[in-house]
Motif scaffolding. Structure first.
Motif, PDB file in Angstrom:
ATOM      1  N   GLU A  57       0.836  -1.195   0.000  1.00 34.36           N
ATOM      2  CA  GLU A  57       0.000   0.000   0.000  1.00 34.36           C
ATOM      3  C   GLU A  57       0.878   1.255   0.000  1.00 34.36           C
ATOM      4  N   THR A  61      -2.093   6.576   0.318  1.00 37.02           N
ATOM      5  CA  THR A  61      -3.322   5.778   0.354  1.00 37.02           C
ATOM      6  C   THR A  61      -3.569   5.273   1.771  1.00 37.02           C
ATOM      7  N   ARG A  65      -6.796   6.006   4.258  1.00 37.59           N
ATOM      8  CA  ARG A  65      -7.543   4.868   4.801  1.00 37.59           C
ATOM      9  C   ARG A  65      -7.596   4.924   6.318  1.00 37.59           C
ATOM     10  N   GLU A  69     -10.923   5.115   8.523  1.00 38.49           N
ATOM     11  CA  GLU A  69     -11.228   3.975   9.388  1.00 38.49           C
ATOM     12  C   GLU A  69     -11.414   4.394  10.843  1.00 38.49           C
ATOM     13  N   ARG A  74     -13.198  11.885   5.624  1.00 36.79           N
ATOM     14  CA  ARG A  74     -12.488  11.685   4.365  1.00 36.79           C
ATOM     15  C   ARG A  74     -11.531  12.851   4.179  1.00 36.79           C
TER      16      ARG A  74
END
Length: 159
Positions: A57, A61, A65, A69, A74
């Motif tokens: 990953e 990114t 995430r 999470e 966002r």
């Protein structure tokens, strides 16, 4: 924070030996220039959001995430704030790790800040002049993210 499966698999082979791992952290700012913080479930301290990339990953990114999470926010990475190898850590079960932290300044683009997993006790937006008590790990990264200077890294020591 829950241990990722790939680390559990490694630990089955190497036991408590020192693992050198990548880490990502995020100084997430909103349109009011408040910073997003989480209060960790493992030690009760307020901190910027951080985590471990999965194998393969990309760091940017991974940071997006991890923020979503843990907080349901966002975000979009704007720049790398710093790259730094942290001191080794020994966990209560005697596992040892050392992380290379890549910290990003990110801009929130959606979502409502809330506890979104079992890693946090609380999540919230804080004005920069009213931050809760935090360790230098978070404070120094917030300070660096607010400056428009170059990415910070340890000076090279020539012998």
């Amino acid at each position: 924070m829950p241990t990722p499966d790939f680390i559990r698999d490694l630990r089955a082979s190497i036991g408590h030996q020192l693992l050198y791992l990548p880490g990502v952290s995020a100084v997430v700012l909103d349109d009011q220039d408040r910073v997003l913080l989480g209060r960790r479930a493992d030690n009760g301290r307020w901190t910027i959001i951080c985590g471990i990339p999965e194998p393969g990953e990309q760091p940017a990114t991974a940071v997006v995430r991890e923020v979503e999470e843990e907080t349901a926010v966002r975000c979009v990475p704007e720049r790398i704030v710093l790259v730094r190898t942290l001191a080794p850590v020994t966990y209560p079960n005697d596992d040892r790790c050392q992380f290379v932290d890549i910290c990003f300044r990110c801009r929130a683009v959606g979502g409502e800040a809330r506890v979104n997993d079992d890693e946090s006790l609380d999540v919230g937006w804080f004005p920069l002049d009213a931050l809760p008590e935090m360790e230098d790990f978070s404070l120094s990264r917030i300070k660096q993210a607010l400056e428009d200077g170059p990415t910070w890294f340890e000076p090279i020591i020539e012998e």
